[in-house]
Design a protein around this motif. Structure first.
Motif, PDB file in Angstrom:
ATOM      1  N   ARG A 162      92.032 130.953 -46.318  1.00  0.00           N
ATOM      2  CA  ARG A 162      93.257 130.571 -47.203  1.00  0.00           C
ATOM      3  C   ARG A 162      92.862 130.745 -48.694  1.00  0.00           C
ATOM      4  NH1 ARG A 162      96.818 127.311 -45.309  1.00  0.00           N
ATOM      5  NH2 ARG A 162      95.351 126.367 -43.663  1.00  0.00           N
ATOM      6  N   ARG A 163      91.746 130.284 -49.024  1.00  0.00           N
ATOM      7  CA  ARG A 163      91.271 130.205 -50.501  1.00  0.00           C
ATOM      8  C   ARG A 163      90.380 131.206 -51.105  1.00  0.00           C
ATOM      9  NH1 ARG A 163      89.322 124.321 -51.741  1.00  0.00           N
ATOM     10  NH2 ARG A 163      88.869 125.314 -53.592  1.00  0.00           N
ATOM     11  N   SER A 173      76.473 125.101 -60.421  1.00  0.00           N
ATOM     12  CA  SER A 173      75.651 126.054 -59.565  1.00  0.00           C
ATOM     13  C   SER A 173      76.231 126.115 -58.147  1.00  0.00           C
ATOM     14  CB  SER A 173      74.069 125.630 -59.497  1.00  0.00           C
ATOM     15  OG  SER A 173      74.198 124.173 -58.794  1.00  0.00           O
ATOM     16  N   LEU A 174      75.828 127.205 -57.414  1.00  0.00           N
ATOM     17  CA  LEU A 174      76.315 127.104 -55.880  1.00  0.00           C
ATOM     18  C   LEU A 174      75.860 126.051 -55.216  1.00  0.00           C
ATOM     19  CD1 LEU A 174      75.581 130.878 -55.151  1.00  0.00           C
ATOM     20  CD2 LEU A 174      77.765 129.668 -55.091  1.00  0.00           C
ATOM     21  N   GLN A 175      74.461 125.629 -55.353  1.00  0.00           N
ATOM     22  CA  GLN A 175      73.930 124.271 -54.572  1.00  0.00           C
ATOM     23  C   GLN A 175      74.702 123.157 -54.972  1.00  0.00           C
ATOM     24  OE1 GLN A 175      69.616 124.045 -55.394  1.00  0.00           O
ATOM     25  NE2 GLN A 175      69.399 123.011 -53.491  1.00  0.00           N
ATOM     26  N   ALA A 176      75.296 122.888 -56.024  1.00  0.00           N
ATOM     27  CA  ALA A 176      75.908 121.595 -56.473  1.00  0.00           C
ATOM     28  C   ALA A 176      77.390 121.761 -56.084  1.00  0.00           C
ATOM     29  CB  ALA A 176      76.079 121.638 -58.079  1.00  0.00           C
ATOM     30  N   LEU A 177      77.924 122.698 -55.477  1.00  0.00           N
ATOM     31  CA  LEU A 177      79.184 122.753 -54.990  1.00  0.00           C
ATOM     32  C   LEU A 177      79.425 122.410 -53.634  1.00  0.00           C
ATOM     33  CD1 LEU A 177      80.383 126.432 -56.524  1.00  0.00           C
ATOM     34  CD2 LEU A 177      81.030 124.088 -57.374  1.00  0.00           C
ATOM     35  N   PRO A 178      80.354 121.647 -53.230  1.00  0.00           N
ATOM     36  CA  PRO A 178      80.513 121.632 -51.795  1.00  0.00           C
ATOM     37  C   PRO A 178      80.957 122.727 -50.978  1.00  0.00           C
ATOM     38  CG  PRO A 178      82.789 121.044 -53.028  1.00  0.00           C
ATOM     39  CD  PRO A 178      81.335 121.361 -53.930  1.00  0.00           C
ATOM     40  N   PRO A 179      80.472 122.848 -49.681  1.00  0.00           N
ATOM     41  CA  PRO A 179      80.497 123.982 -48.929  1.00  0.00           C
ATOM     42  C   PRO A 179      81.713 125.103 -49.099  1.00  0.00           C
ATOM     43  CG  PRO A 179      79.740 122.218 -47.465  1.00  0.00           C
ATOM     44  CD  PRO A 179      80.101 121.648 -48.676  1.00  0.00           C
ATOM     45  N   LEU A 180      82.719 124.517 -48.957  1.00  0.00           N
ATOM     46  CA  LEU A 180      84.011 125.146 -49.045  1.00  0.00           C
ATOM     47  C   LEU A 180      84.081 126.182 -50.323  1.00  0.00           C
ATOM     48  CD1 LEU A 180      86.543 126.292 -48.131  1.00  0.00           C
ATOM     49  CD2 LEU A 180      87.888 124.296 -48.894  1.00  0.00           C
ATOM     50  N   ARG A 181      83.827 125.483 -51.524  1.00  0.00           N
ATOM     51  CA  ARG A 181      83.855 125.964 -52.689  1.00  0.00           C
ATOM     52  C   ARG A 181      82.645 127.063 -52.938  1.00  0.00           C
ATOM     53  NH1 ARG A 181      84.898 121.628 -57.228  1.00  0.00           N
ATOM     54  NH2 ARG A 181      84.691 123.448 -58.465  1.00  0.00           N
ATOM     55  N   ARG A 182      81.468 126.566 -52.401  1.00  0.00           N
ATOM     56  CA  ARG A 182      80.447 127.586 -52.432  1.00  0.00           C
ATOM     57  C   ARG A 182      80.629 128.977 -51.737  1.00  0.00           C
ATOM     58  NH1 ARG A 182      76.537 124.144 -51.703  1.00  0.00           N
ATOM     59  NH2 ARG A 182      76.708 124.148 -49.363  1.00  0.00           N
ATOM     60  N   LEU A 183      81.341 128.820 -50.488  1.00  0.00           N
ATOM     61  CA  LEU A 183      81.517 129.941 -49.577  1.00  0.00           C
ATOM     62  C   LEU A 183      82.645 130.784 -50.395  1.00  0.00           C
ATOM     63  CD1 LEU A 183      80.975 128.396 -46.101  1.00  0.00           C
ATOM     64  CD2 LEU A 183      79.348 129.622 -47.708  1.00  0.00           C
TER      65      LEU A 183
END
Length: 319
Positions: A162-163, A173-183
Protein backbone atom coordinates in the motif's frame (compact mmCIF):
# COMPACT_ATOMS: atom_id res chain seq x y z
CA UNK A 1 27.04 -24.05 -8.86
CA UNK A 2 29.70 -23.20 -11.43
CA UNK A 3 28.98 -23.13 -15.13
CA UNK A 4 31.49 -25.65 -16.43
CA UNK A 5 29.69 -26.69 -19.59
CA UNK A 6 26.96 -25.51 -21.93
CA UNK A 7 24.38 -27.88 -20.41
CA UNK A 8 24.82 -26.46 -16.91
CA UNK A 9 24.50 -22.93 -18.27
CA UNK A 10 21.34 -23.83 -20.20
CA UNK A 11 19.87 -25.57 -17.13
CA UNK A 12 20.48 -22.57 -14.88
CA UNK A 13 19.24 -20.12 -17.50
CA UNK A 14 16.14 -22.31 -17.88
CA UNK A 15 15.45 -22.25 -14.12
CA UNK A 16 15.66 -18.45 -13.97
CA UNK A 17 13.55 -18.13 -17.13
CA UNK A 18 10.92 -20.52 -15.73
CA UNK A 19 10.83 -18.53 -12.49
CA UNK A 20 10.33 -15.27 -14.36
CA UNK A 21 7.66 -16.63 -16.72
CA UNK A 22 5.80 -18.33 -13.85
CA UNK A 23 5.85 -15.10 -11.90
CA UNK A 24 4.56 -13.27 -14.98
CA UNK A 25 1.54 -15.61 -15.18
CA UNK A 26 0.89 -15.25 -11.44
CA UNK A 27 0.96 -11.45 -11.57
CA UNK A 28 -1.04 -11.17 -14.80
CA UNK A 29 -3.92 -13.40 -13.66
CA UNK A 30 -3.88 -13.39 -9.84
CA UNK A 31 -7.62 -13.97 -9.42
CA UNK A 32 -7.43 -17.22 -11.35
CA UNK A 33 -4.69 -18.61 -9.06
CA UNK A 34 -5.67 -21.01 -6.28
CA UNK A 35 -3.95 -20.40 -2.94
CA UNK A 36 -2.29 -17.24 -4.20
CA UNK A 37 -0.31 -16.59 -1.01
CA UNK A 38 1.17 -20.10 -1.08
CA UNK A 39 2.18 -19.65 -4.71
CA UNK A 40 4.07 -16.45 -3.89
CA UNK A 41 5.84 -18.26 -1.04
CA UNK A 42 6.70 -21.06 -3.47
CA UNK A 43 8.29 -18.61 -5.90
CA UNK A 44 10.16 -17.00 -3.03
CA UNK A 45 11.62 -20.42 -2.01
CA UNK A 46 12.59 -21.05 -5.64
CA UNK A 47 14.36 -17.67 -5.78
CA UNK A 48 16.19 -18.30 -2.50
CA UNK A 49 17.36 -21.68 -3.72
CA UNK A 50 18.80 -20.20 -6.91
CA UNK A 51 20.56 -17.42 -4.97
CA UNK A 52 22.01 -19.96 -2.52
CA UNK A 53 23.45 -21.94 -5.43
CA UNK A 54 25.23 -18.91 -6.86
CA UNK A 55 24.08 -15.36 -6.12
CA UNK A 56 26.59 -13.81 -8.55
CA UNK A 57 25.29 -15.94 -11.39
CA UNK A 58 21.75 -14.94 -10.50
CA UNK A 59 22.68 -11.25 -10.44
CA UNK A 60 24.48 -11.62 -13.77
CA UNK A 61 21.44 -13.13 -15.48
CA UNK A 62 19.00 -10.68 -13.88
CA UNK A 63 21.01 -7.55 -14.67
CA UNK A 64 21.47 -8.74 -18.25
CA UNK A 65 17.71 -9.32 -18.44
CA UNK A 66 16.80 -6.02 -16.75
CA UNK A 67 19.14 -3.85 -18.82
CA UNK A 68 18.67 -5.49 -22.23
CA UNK A 69 14.94 -5.79 -22.80
CA UNK A 70 11.71 -3.93 -22.18
CA UNK A 71 9.55 -6.98 -22.98
CA UNK A 72 7.77 -8.55 -19.98
CA UNK A 73 8.95 -5.62 -17.90
CA UNK A 74 6.62 -6.06 -14.92
CA UNK A 75 7.68 -9.63 -14.04
CA UNK A 76 11.39 -8.99 -14.60
CA UNK A 77 11.21 -5.80 -12.51
CA UNK A 78 9.51 -7.69 -9.66
CA UNK A 79 12.11 -10.44 -9.81
CA UNK A 80 15.03 -7.99 -9.80
CA UNK A 81 13.51 -6.09 -6.85
CA UNK A 82 12.84 -9.29 -4.89
CA UNK A 83 16.42 -10.47 -5.48
CA UNK A 84 17.87 -7.14 -4.34
CA UNK A 85 15.57 -7.20 -1.29
CA UNK A 86 16.82 -10.69 -0.37
CA UNK A 87 20.43 -9.53 -0.49
CA UNK A 88 19.64 -6.29 1.35
CA UNK A 89 17.71 -8.11 4.09
CA UNK A 90 20.83 -10.17 4.75
CA UNK A 91 23.13 -7.13 4.55
CA UNK A 92 20.91 -5.14 6.95
CA UNK A 93 20.38 -8.16 9.24
CA UNK A 94 16.58 -8.01 9.15
CA UNK A 95 14.77 -10.65 11.17
CA UNK A 96 13.12 -13.51 9.30
CA UNK A 97 9.62 -12.04 9.49
CA UNK A 98 10.66 -8.67 8.06
CA UNK A 99 12.80 -10.40 5.44
CA UNK A 100 9.82 -12.47 4.25
CA UNK A 101 7.34 -9.57 4.22
CA UNK A 102 9.80 -7.37 2.30
CA UNK A 103 10.44 -9.95 -0.44
CA UNK A 104 6.78 -10.89 -0.82
CA UNK A 105 5.95 -7.20 -1.16
CA UNK A 106 8.63 -6.77 -3.83
CA UNK A 107 7.17 -9.67 -5.82
CA UNK A 108 3.63 -8.26 -5.70
CA UNK A 109 3.90 -4.47 -5.29
CA UNK A 110 2.66 -3.74 -8.84
CA UNK A 111 -0.01 -6.44 -8.96
CA UNK A 112 -2.77 -3.92 -9.69
CA UNK A 113 -1.00 -2.65 -12.83
CA UNK A 114 0.92 -5.60 -14.31
CA UNK A 115 -0.54 -5.28 -17.81
CA UNK A 116 -0.30 -1.48 -17.76
CA UNK A 117 3.33 -1.61 -16.59
CA UNK A 118 4.21 -3.87 -19.52
CA UNK A 119 2.33 -1.55 -21.87
CA UNK A 120 4.04 1.61 -20.56
CA UNK A 121 7.48 0.03 -21.07
CA UNK A 122 6.63 -0.48 -24.75
CA UNK A 123 4.99 2.83 -25.59
CA UNK A 124 6.94 5.87 -26.75
CA UNK A 125 4.30 8.51 -25.99
CA UNK A 126 3.67 9.96 -22.52
CA UNK A 127 1.07 8.17 -20.36
CA UNK A 128 -2.48 9.39 -20.96
CA UNK A 129 -4.72 10.76 -18.19
CA UNK A 130 -6.34 7.37 -17.56
CA UNK A 131 -2.97 5.63 -17.42
CA UNK A 132 -1.61 8.27 -15.03
CA UNK A 133 -4.58 7.76 -12.70
CA UNK A 134 -4.08 3.98 -12.78
CA UNK A 135 -0.40 4.42 -11.89
CA UNK A 136 -1.26 6.91 -9.13
CA UNK A 137 -3.76 4.56 -7.46
CA UNK A 138 -2.12 1.19 -8.09
CA UNK A 139 -0.53 0.82 -4.64
CA UNK A 140 -3.75 1.06 -2.56
CA UNK A 141 -5.62 -0.98 -5.19
CA UNK A 142 -2.91 -3.64 -5.00
CA UNK A 143 -3.13 -3.79 -1.21
CA UNK A 144 -6.93 -4.15 -1.43
CA UNK A 145 -6.56 -6.94 -4.01
CA UNK A 146 -4.05 -8.84 -1.86
CA UNK A 147 -5.97 -8.58 1.40
CA UNK A 148 -9.60 -8.70 0.33
CA UNK A 149 -9.62 -10.86 -2.80
CA UNK A 150 -6.46 -12.99 -2.70
CA UNK A 151 -6.49 -13.88 0.99
CA UNK A 152 -3.04 -12.62 1.98
CA UNK A 153 -2.92 -12.88 5.78
CA UNK A 154 0.34 -11.02 6.46
CA UNK A 155 -0.69 -7.42 7.31
CA UNK A 156 2.88 -6.14 7.01
CA UNK A 157 3.13 -7.46 3.42
CA UNK A 158 -0.19 -5.76 2.52
CA UNK A 159 0.75 -2.43 4.12
CA UNK A 160 4.19 -2.33 2.47
CA UNK A 161 2.49 -2.75 -0.91
CA UNK A 162 0.00 0.00 0.00
CA UNK A 163 2.78 2.44 0.91
CA UNK A 164 5.69 1.43 -1.32
CA UNK A 165 5.66 4.76 -3.15
CA UNK A 166 5.73 6.81 0.06
CA UNK A 167 8.90 8.89 0.19
CA UNK A 168 10.41 8.97 3.69
CA UNK A 169 12.36 12.14 4.40
CA UNK A 170 12.79 11.46 8.11
CA UNK A 171 16.39 11.72 9.39
CA UNK A 172 15.89 8.62 11.59
CA UNK A 173 18.11 5.63 10.90
CA UNK A 174 16.57 2.38 9.64
CA UNK A 175 17.07 0.78 13.03
CA UNK A 176 15.15 3.59 14.76
CA UNK A 177 12.12 3.24 12.46
CA UNK A 178 9.15 0.97 13.15
CA UNK A 179 9.12 -2.15 10.91
CA UNK A 180 6.60 -0.87 8.36
CA UNK A 181 8.44 2.39 7.69
CA UNK A 182 11.80 0.62 7.63
CA UNK A 183 10.64 -1.89 4.99
CA UNK A 184 8.81 0.75 2.93
CA UNK A 185 12.01 2.80 2.79
CA UNK A 186 14.01 -0.21 1.62
CA UNK A 187 11.51 -1.25 -1.07
CA UNK A 188 10.99 2.34 -2.25
CA UNK A 189 14.75 2.67 -2.82
CA UNK A 190 15.09 -0.72 -4.53
CA UNK A 191 12.10 0.00 -6.78
CA UNK A 192 13.61 3.32 -7.95
CA UNK A 193 17.05 1.78 -8.55
CA UNK A 194 15.69 -1.16 -10.57
CA UNK A 195 13.45 1.16 -12.62
CA UNK A 196 16.37 3.46 -13.47
CA UNK A 197 18.67 0.74 -14.80
CA UNK A 198 15.91 -0.76 -16.98
CA UNK A 199 15.26 0.53 -20.49
CA UNK A 200 11.88 1.55 -21.88
CA UNK A 201 11.08 1.94 -25.54
CA UNK A 202 10.97 5.69 -24.83
CA UNK A 203 14.41 5.86 -23.15
CA UNK A 204 17.58 3.92 -22.43
CA UNK A 205 18.34 2.61 -18.94
CA UNK A 206 20.88 4.46 -16.82
CA UNK A 207 24.19 3.00 -15.69
CA UNK A 208 24.25 1.46 -12.23
CA UNK A 209 26.49 4.21 -10.83
CA UNK A 210 24.18 6.93 -12.17
CA UNK A 211 21.23 5.09 -10.61
CA UNK A 212 22.90 4.79 -7.21
CA UNK A 213 23.88 8.46 -7.32
CA UNK A 214 20.29 9.42 -8.17
CA UNK A 215 18.70 7.47 -5.30
CA UNK A 216 21.17 8.94 -2.81
CA UNK A 217 21.24 12.46 -4.29
CA UNK A 218 20.13 14.96 -1.68
CA UNK A 219 19.29 12.21 0.81
CA UNK A 220 19.80 12.93 4.49
CA UNK A 221 22.98 11.37 5.90
CA UNK A 222 20.99 8.62 7.61
CA UNK A 223 18.30 8.32 4.92
CA UNK A 224 20.77 7.03 2.32
CA UNK A 225 21.58 3.96 4.43
CA UNK A 226 19.71 1.77 1.95
CA UNK A 227 21.77 3.06 -0.97
CA UNK A 228 25.03 2.32 0.84
CA UNK A 229 23.77 -1.13 1.86
CA UNK A 230 22.74 -1.81 -1.74
CA UNK A 231 26.25 -0.99 -2.95
CA UNK A 232 27.76 -3.24 -0.28
CA UNK A 233 25.37 -6.07 -1.17
CA UNK A 234 25.61 -6.10 -4.98
CA UNK A 235 28.59 -3.86 -5.73
CA UNK A 236 28.83 -0.47 -7.37
CA UNK A 237 28.87 -2.31 -10.70
CA UNK A 238 26.97 -5.59 -10.13
CA UNK A 239 27.52 -8.83 -12.08
CA UNK A 240 25.95 -8.57 -15.53
CA UNK A 241 26.79 -4.87 -16.04
CA UNK A 242 29.28 -3.34 -18.46
CA UNK A 243 32.23 -1.17 -17.46
CA UNK A 244 35.00 0.76 -19.18
CA UNK A 245 38.48 0.20 -17.77
CA UNK A 246 41.11 2.92 -17.34
CA UNK A 247 42.87 1.73 -20.50
CA UNK A 248 39.52 2.18 -22.39
CA UNK A 249 38.93 -1.58 -22.79
CA UNK A 250 35.33 -2.80 -22.45
CA UNK A 251 34.61 -5.38 -19.74
CA UNK A 252 31.62 -7.20 -18.28
CA UNK A 253 31.37 -7.73 -14.50
CA UNK A 254 31.13 -11.45 -13.67
CA UNK A 255 31.46 -11.69 -9.89
CA UNK A 256 31.56 -9.50 -6.80
CA UNK A 257 34.69 -9.28 -4.64
CA UNK A 258 35.08 -8.23 -1.02
CA UNK A 259 35.41 -4.62 -2.24
CA UNK A 260 32.22 -3.08 -3.63
CA UNK A 261 34.05 -1.06 -6.30
CA UNK A 262 36.57 -3.73 -7.35
CA UNK A 263 34.71 -6.70 -8.91
CA UNK A 264 36.03 -9.50 -11.10
CA UNK A 265 35.45 -8.70 -14.78
CA UNK A 266 35.72 -10.37 -18.17
CA UNK A 267 37.66 -8.10 -20.51
CA UNK A 268 35.95 -8.15 -23.91
CA UNK A 269 37.99 -5.72 -26.03
CA UNK A 270 41.44 -4.25 -26.24
CA UNK A 271 42.07 -0.53 -25.55
CA UNK A 272 41.43 0.07 -29.27
CA UNK A 273 37.86 -1.21 -28.94
CA UNK A 274 38.41 -4.34 -31.06
CA UNK A 275 36.96 -7.55 -29.62
CA UNK A 276 39.50 -9.96 -28.12
CA UNK A 277 39.60 -13.47 -29.66
CA UNK A 278 38.71 -14.80 -26.17
CA UNK A 279 37.44 -12.82 -23.15
CA UNK A 280 40.03 -12.56 -20.39
CA UNK A 281 39.38 -12.67 -16.62
CA UNK A 282 40.72 -9.64 -14.75
CA UNK A 283 40.66 -9.13 -10.96
CA UNK A 284 40.41 -5.34 -10.49
CA UNK A 285 41.05 -6.00 -6.78
CA UNK A 286 44.59 -7.10 -7.64
CA UNK A 287 45.67 -4.13 -9.72
CA UNK A 288 45.33 -2.03 -12.85
CA UNK A 289 43.59 -1.37 -15.05
CA UNK A 290 40.89 -0.19 -12.65
CA UNK A 291 37.31 0.55 -13.62
CA UNK A 292 36.93 4.05 -15.07
CA UNK A 293 33.15 4.12 -15.54
CA UNK A 294 30.00 2.02 -15.48
CA UNK A 295 28.28 1.90 -18.86
CA UNK A 296 24.59 1.86 -19.71
CA UNK A 297 23.89 -1.30 -21.72
CA UNK A 298 22.46 0.78 -24.59
CA UNK A 299 25.97 2.13 -25.26
CA UNK A 300 27.40 -1.37 -25.83
CA UNK A 301 27.19 -2.81 -29.33
CA UNK A 302 29.17 -5.99 -28.63
CA UNK A 303 27.09 -9.11 -27.92
CA UNK A 304 29.25 -11.50 -25.88
CA UNK A 305 28.89 -15.26 -25.50
CA UNK A 306 27.39 -15.42 -22.00
CA UNK A 307 28.19 -19.09 -21.47
CA UNK A 308 31.85 -18.34 -22.15
CA UNK A 309 31.74 -15.30 -19.84
CA UNK A 310 30.15 -17.27 -17.00
CA UNK A 311 32.74 -20.03 -17.36
CA UNK A 312 35.36 -17.35 -16.73
CA UNK A 313 33.37 -16.09 -13.76
CA UNK A 314 33.38 -19.60 -12.26
CA UNK A 315 37.19 -19.31 -12.04
CA UNK A 316 37.03 -16.14 -9.92
CA UNK A 317 37.14 -16.52 -6.14
CA UNK A 318 33.83 -16.31 -4.27
CA UNK A 319 33.30 -13.22 -2.16
Amino acid sequence: MSVQDENEYEDLLGLWSDLESGLGVLLSNPLSVREFEQRVLQYDRWLRDLLRRDADLGLYLLFQLATNSWVGYSASHSLVCATLCHLLATELQLDDGEHDSLVHSALTMNIAMTELQDQLALQTEKPGAEQQEAVRTHAPRGAHLLADRLGVRDPLWVEIVRRHHDADATPLSLQALPPLRRLVRILHTVDRYAAMISPRKSRAGRSTTESVRAIMDGAHATADEVGHALVRAVGLCPPGTYVQLENNALALVVRRSERANLPHVAVLTGPDGHALPQPRLHHTLQGSPAIKAALATALVRLRPNHHQILQLGAQAPLR
